[in-house]
Design an enzyme around this catalytic site. Structure first.
Site, mmCIF file in Angstrom:
data_model
loop_
_atom_site.group_PDB
_atom_site.id
_atom_site.type_symbol
_atom_site.label_atom_id
_atom_site.label_comp_id
_atom_site.label_asym_id
_atom_site.label_seq_id
_atom_site.Cartn_x
_atom_site.Cartn_y
_atom_site.Cartn_z
ATOM 1 N N TYR A 18 -18.343 40.162 -0.828
ATOM 2 C CA TYR A 18 -19.315 39.346 -0.102
ATOM 3 C C TYR A 18 -19.619 38.063 -0.879
ATOM 4 C CZ TYR A 18 -20.145 43.720 2.452
ATOM 5 O OH TYR A 18 -19.993 44.866 3.187
ATOM 6 N N GLU A 29 -18.944 23.058 2.268
ATOM 7 C CA GLU A 29 -20.005 22.056 2.280
ATOM 8 C C GLU A 29 -19.648 20.894 1.356
ATOM 9 O OE1 GLU A 29 -22.940 22.118 4.127
ATOM 10 O OE2 GLU A 29 -21.937 23.819 5.109
ATOM 11 N N ARG A 33 -19.245 20.497 -2.975
ATOM 12 C CA ARG A 33 -18.084 19.919 -3.663
ATOM 13 C C ARG A 33 -18.499 18.737 -4.525
ATOM 14 N NH1 ARG A 33 -16.026 20.724 1.550
ATOM 15 N NH2 ARG A 33 -15.937 18.480 1.926
ATOM 16 N N LEU A 34 -19.439 17.923 -4.032
ATOM 17 C CA LEU A 34 -19.947 16.803 -4.838
ATOM 18 C C LEU A 34 -20.706 17.305 -6.065
ATOM 19 C CD1 LEU A 34 -21.162 14.371 -2.050
ATOM 20 C CD2 LEU A 34 -19.304 13.972 -3.679
ATOM 21 N N GLU A 70 -28.056 25.300 -3.565
ATOM 22 C CA GLU A 70 -27.244 24.765 -2.465
ATOM 23 C C GLU A 70 -26.843 25.886 -1.506
ATOM 24 O OE1 GLU A 70 -25.916 22.295 0.048
ATOM 25 O OE2 GLU A 70 -26.485 21.405 -1.865
ATOM 26 N N GLU A 77 -30.039 26.332 6.589
ATOM 27 C CA GLU A 77 -29.579 25.435 7.651
ATOM 28 C C GLU A 77 -28.805 26.197 8.724
ATOM 29 O OE1 GLU A 77 -27.550 22.051 6.060
ATOM 30 O OE2 GLU A 77 -29.371 21.267 5.123
ATOM 31 N N LYS A 95 -35.468 22.293 6.651
ATOM 32 C CA LYS A 95 -34.271 21.645 6.106
ATOM 33 C C LYS A 95 -34.634 20.628 5.024
ATOM 34 C CE LYS A 95 -31.228 22.356 10.057
ATOM 35 N NZ LYS A 95 -30.239 21.733 10.942
ATOM 36 N N ASP A 96 -35.721 19.892 5.219
ATOM 37 C CA ASP A 96 -36.162 18.930 4.204
ATOM 38 C C ASP A 96 -36.556 19.631 2.906
ATOM 39 O OD1 ASP A 96 -35.759 16.902 6.031
ATOM 40 O OD2 ASP A 96 -37.891 16.577 6.451
ATOM 41 N N SER A 99 -33.485 20.787 1.082
ATOM 42 C CA SER A 99 -32.857 19.633 0.442
ATOM 43 C C SER A 99 -33.621 19.225 -0.814
ATOM 44 C CB SER A 99 -32.804 18.473 1.437
ATOM 45 O OG SER A 99 -32.207 17.346 0.860
#
Length: 121
Positions: A18, A29, A33-34, A70, A77, A95-96, A99
């Site tokens: 899992y 996402e 990756r960034l 993340e 999300e 969502k804010d 983030s």
């Protein structure tokens, strides 16, 4: 129908499977990756600086924390989009806040790297 939970080593094997599926999903996402790329660049800078073992371990923990944040943000999300595809101020707030959590983790990691480079960490 939900399959029965397995016990012992098989349960650990299922948990590992899992978790691997989570890594595969998170890698889809762009933000993740960034973050990995940013972590790799920071690691290169730490290597040039000659970071100590404790500094490396601290940095690795911070990088893991950013990716964990993340992953949770992505999960929120996905759930929000499942609940409603219509715009909603409550879902926007969720969502804010997700983030913000990721952003704070990134700022903490960047601050730690700066402290290491300044010789105060």
């Amino acid at each position: 129908m939900v399959p029965p939970r397995r016990q012992g080593a098989l349960h650990l094997l299922d948990a590992a499977r899992y978790s691997f599926a989570g890594v595969v999903r998170l890698w889809q996402e762009a933000a993740a990756r960034l973050e990995v790329t940013g972590g790799a660049l920071a690691a290169f800078v730490l290597a040039l600086h000659g970071a100590t073992l404790v500094q490396w371990l601290s940095f690795a923990g911070l990088c893991c924390a950013v990716l964990a944040l993340e992953a949770l943000n992505t999960a929120l999300e996905i759930l929000c989009d499942r609940i409603s595809t219509e715009w909603s101020s409550e879902i926007k707030q969720v969502k804010d806040l997700g983030s913000l959590a990721v952003g704070l983790g990134i700022m903490t990691s960047a601050g730690y790297v700066a402290l290491v480079l300044l010789g105060t960490a």
